[in-house]
Design a protein around this motif. Structure first.
Motif, mmCIF file in Angstrom:
data_model
loop_
_atom_site.group_PDB
_atom_site.id
_atom_site.type_symbol
_atom_site.label_atom_id
_atom_site.label_comp_id
_atom_site.label_asym_id
_atom_site.label_seq_id
_atom_site.Cartn_x
_atom_site.Cartn_y
_atom_site.Cartn_z
ATOM 1 N N THR A 1 -7.701 -5.565 -1.886
ATOM 2 C CA THR A 1 -6.932 -6.789 -2.111
ATOM 3 C C THR A 1 -6.452 -7.369 -0.781
ATOM 4 O OG1 THR A 1 -6.219 -5.963 -4.264
ATOM 5 C CG2 THR A 1 -4.933 -7.770 -3.317
ATOM 6 N N TRP B 1 -1.460 -1.924 -8.315
ATOM 7 C CA TRP B 1 -2.020 -0.828 -7.534
ATOM 8 C C TRP B 1 -0.998 -0.211 -6.589
ATOM 9 C CZ3 TRP B 1 -6.011 1.209 -9.607
ATOM 10 C CH2 TRP B 1 -6.842 0.424 -10.406
ATOM 11 N N GLN C 1 -7.742 0.133 -3.912
ATOM 12 C CA GLN C 1 -7.573 -1.192 -4.519
ATOM 13 C C GLN C 1 -6.599 -2.051 -3.709
ATOM 14 O OE1 GLN C 1 -9.469 -2.339 -6.928
ATOM 15 N NE2 GLN C 1 -10.495 -0.374 -7.031
#
Length: 180
Positions: free
Chosen positions: A69, A35, A65
């Motif tokens: 995360t 990402w 994303q």
């Protein structure tokens, strides 16, 4: 709640060879789950073509994303820096929504980013911008129910999901709603 994946868009400005290479790099990075690499590629596309809605959207979902995360990381520094990534994702997705109301992807992604960053009320209000046709799509219904569940409105969330419970992700979410 599990959410349907964020939705990428075609980048219209990919006629230019250099931009086309960056777009391909961005989509390849998404495919690999890289990402940060995707965000870098789409950021470079936007540097050359700042008005491309697809590039804005894809940059925003890549940042979303990365933020998600970081938020789920065991590293406290990552967790504390996630808010900055959410802000950048929201800004890019907001610009994509402003620039193009014809496609539902940026709006869906923006509502998802607001929910995941803890702004349920704003997410719920923004969801009203979706067309009735878009609101009736399973991914929009599931997102709407996720917002309601996060706000403690479990009965309403359950009644929204029940008609589409044949979908695996939705049936899993129904199991997560506390009994009333």
């Amino acid at each position: 709640f599990d959410l349907h994946p964020a939705r990428a868009m075609t980048v219209q400005a990919s006629q230019d060879v250099e931009v086309k290479t960056l777009v391909e790099e961005g989509f390849m990075s998404i495919g690999r789950g890289d990402w940060r690499g995707a965000a870098r590629a789409f950021q470079r596309v936007l540097a050359g073509v700042p008005s491309d809605v697809g590039a804005m959207n894809n940059y925003g979902i890549a940042l979303l994303q990365v933020a998600t995360t970081m938020q789920e990381s065991a590293d406290p520094v990552d967790v504390s820096n996630a808010a900055t990534q959410f802000e950048a994702a929201i800004l890019s997705l907001r610009e994509a929504v402003r620039a193009n109301t014809d496609h539902p992807e940026p709006l869906y992604n923006l509502v998802q980013a607001l929910l995941l960053s803890g702004r349920e009320e704003k997410a719920l209000a923004l969801l009203e911008m979706a067309t009735d046709a878009d609101k009736s799509q399973p991914h929009f219904i599931n997102l709407h129910a996720a917002i309601l569940a996060q706000l403690g409105q479990y009965g309403e969330a359950k009644s929204m999901l029940s008609p589409i419970q044949a979908e695996p992700l939705v049936s899993q979410n129904l199991l997560k709603i506390p009994s009333l």
